[in-house]
Enzyme design. Structure first.
Site, PDB file in Angstrom:
ATOM      1  N   LYS A  81       0.823  -1.214   0.000  1.00 34.63           N
ATOM      2  CA  LYS A  81       0.000   0.000   0.000  1.00 34.63           C
ATOM      3  C   LYS A  81       0.855   1.262   0.000  1.00 34.63           C
ATOM      4  O   LYS A  81       0.353   2.356  -0.281  1.00 34.63           O
ATOM      5  CB  LYS A  81      -0.980   0.006   1.168  1.00 34.63           C
ATOM      6  N   ASP A  82       2.164   1.132   0.297  1.00 38.74           N
ATOM      7  CA  ASP A  82       3.067   2.277   0.277  1.00 38.74           C
ATOM      8  C   ASP A  82       3.756   2.458  -1.072  1.00 38.74           C
ATOM      9  O   ASP A  82       4.448   3.460  -1.282  1.00 38.74           O
ATOM     10  CB  ASP A  82       4.156   2.122   1.349  1.00 38.74           C
TER      11      ASP A  82
ATOM     12  N   ARG B  93      -8.571   8.248   3.621  1.00 39.19           N
ATOM     13  CA  ARG B  93      -9.514   7.199   3.207  1.00 39.19           C
ATOM     14  C   ARG B  93     -10.392   6.778   4.380  1.00 39.19           C
ATOM     15  O   ARG B  93     -11.614   6.688   4.264  1.00 39.19           O
ATOM     16  CB  ARG B  93      -8.730   5.990   2.674  1.00 39.19           C
ATOM     17  N   ARG B  94      -9.759   6.517   5.519  1.00 33.41           N
ATOM     18  CA  ARG B  94     -10.531   6.132   6.703  1.00 33.41           C
ATOM     19  C   ARG B  94     -11.381   7.294   7.198  1.00 33.41           C
ATOM     20  O   ARG B  94     -12.547   7.115   7.573  1.00 33.41           O
ATOM     21  CB  ARG B  94      -9.587   5.663   7.813  1.00 33.41           C
TER      22      ARG B  94
ATOM     23  N   ARG C 211      -0.497   9.971  14.251  1.00 31.51           N
ATOM     24  CA  ARG C 211       0.763   9.574  13.627  1.00 31.51           C
ATOM     25  C   ARG C 211       1.615   8.831  14.633  1.00 31.51           C
ATOM     26  O   ARG C 211       1.302   8.747  15.800  1.00 31.51           O
ATOM     27  CB  ARG C 211       1.533  10.803  13.115  1.00 31.51           C
TER      28      ARG C 211
ATOM     29  N   ARG D 231       0.819   4.757  18.939  1.00 32.28           N
ATOM     30  CA  ARG D 231      -0.621   4.877  18.732  1.00 32.28           C
ATOM     31  C   ARG D 231      -1.393   4.088  19.787  1.00 32.28           C
ATOM     32  O   ARG D 231      -2.402   4.573  20.318  1.00 32.28           O
ATOM     33  CB  ARG D 231      -0.982   4.387  17.323  1.00 32.28           C
TER      34      ARG D 231
ATOM     35  N   CYS E 139      -1.326   7.008  -1.795  1.00 32.13           N
ATOM     36  CA  CYS E 139      -1.912   6.312  -0.655  1.00 32.13           C
ATOM     37  C   CYS E 139      -2.614   7.268   0.302  1.00 32.13           C
ATOM     38  O   CYS E 139      -3.294   6.833   1.221  1.00 32.13           O
ATOM     39  CB  CYS E 139      -0.830   5.529   0.087  1.00 32.13           C
TER      40      CYS E 139
END
Length: 319
Positions: A82-83, A130-131, A148, A154, A241
């Site tokens: 995805k990166d 996206r989220r 981040r 996190r 992305c």
């Protein structure tokens, strides 16, 4: 197979864990080969105080590793797909795609069991447009805050009560053996995953055919087809992305079903559609689905996103 291989990898815990898995697989398949990890800091790793969407998504976590690969400083690179931008530097290719982990997003909370259980005005953390867009469409009452840092950071912020809930990729948590922290996996009907989320890609120099042949045992055909369909969708949209687009492909009896999404950042506009066709036409299906969504209004949505990004002082579009 040569006696020493050097894997270029980001230095994050997740990236090292993924690369260590590849290292172990290679050493078990080729007992005479020793594999070393070369940790490389990327631009995306250095910039931690700015939302990724304002930095520019393409190549943030791979460029420095690709430079090392082209310079011969490493022999292969292990990336989260995805990166990886859809267009690679000349001389490089994704030669091997191992079996995919779960592509789904994970909902984590200390107080609620589902996204629907969160009280009105609850704070939820995510670093992804996206989220964010899909969350705003589902729960416009929530306070969505940028999140981040590495996974440990996190999780600590969640544990300290900074957030009522956070959204992370389920694949990363499972690879780090942190699946016990997952409150629920979000089905694609709730939140469509990032393109290629949960899939790894092994990048090689195109002229290193001997190494490609030696790593062929790691390649997983079904995952490769799904990734091909999703990345063809991304390529047609010319997105990175950190744009509110998503796609998820599944295979069944030689057919691939691809669902794609384009959303406005505020979640007020969500375009979503699915298509099915032969697995050998995965790339064509991805491109066609992207064009369908563009024609339905997706182009105007993305133009607005890119226009907004170009006004940011941190965006490469404004340079």
């Amino acid at each position: 197979m040569r006696t020493l291989l050097r894997i270029g990898t980001r230095a994050s815990l997740l990236a090292v864990t993924q690369s260590t898995w590849v290292k172990t697989q290679i050493e078990q398949a080729h007992p005479g080969t020793r594999v070393e990890l070369v940790k490389i800091t990327t631009k995306g790793d250095r910039i931690l105080d700015v939302p990724l969407a304002k930095v520019g998504g393409k190549g943030l976590f791979v460029k420095e590793i690709e430079d090392a690969l082209l310079a011969g400083e490493v022999d292969l690179a292990v990336h989260s797909m995805k990166d990886v931008p859809t267009e690679l530097p000349e001389g490089l290719h994704i030669g091997v795609i191992p079996v995919r982990e779960t592509p789904y997003d994970a909902f984590l909370s200390k107080t609620c069991t589902t996204l629907a259980d969160l009280p009105q005005g609850a704070t939820i953390g995510t670093s992804s447009l996206r989220r964010k867009s899909q969350l705003m469409a589902l729960r416009p009452d929530l306070d969505i805050v940028d999140l981040r840092g590495n996974i440990d950071t996190r999780l600590r912020k969640l544990d300290e009560g900074v957030y009522d809930a956070i959204i992370l990729a389920g694949a990363g948590l499972r690879r780090l053996h942190l699946e016990h922290r997952i409150t629920a996996l979000l089905e694609p009907t709730q939140m469509l995953p990032a393109i290629s989320q949960g899939a790894l890609g092994i990048e090689l120099r195109q002229d290193d055919t001997e190494l490609a042949d030696g790593l062929r045992f790691l390649h997983h055909g079904e995952t490769a087809v799904a990734v091909e369909a999703e990345r063809a969708f991304l390529l047609r949209l010319e997105g990175g992305c950190q744009v509110p687009i998503a796609a998820h492909a599944t295979l069944d009896s030689g057919s691939v079903t691809l669902t794609g999404l384009i959303a406005s950042v505020d979640g007020r506009q969500i375009l979503k559609e699915a298509t099915t066709g032969p697995a050998e036409q995965a790339a064509r299906l991805g491109a066609q689905l992207a064009q369908t969504l563009l024609d339905r209004g997706g182009k105007a949505i993305l133009d607005a996103v890119y226009c907004s990004a170009s006004t940011s002082p941190h965006s490469p579009l404004s340079a």
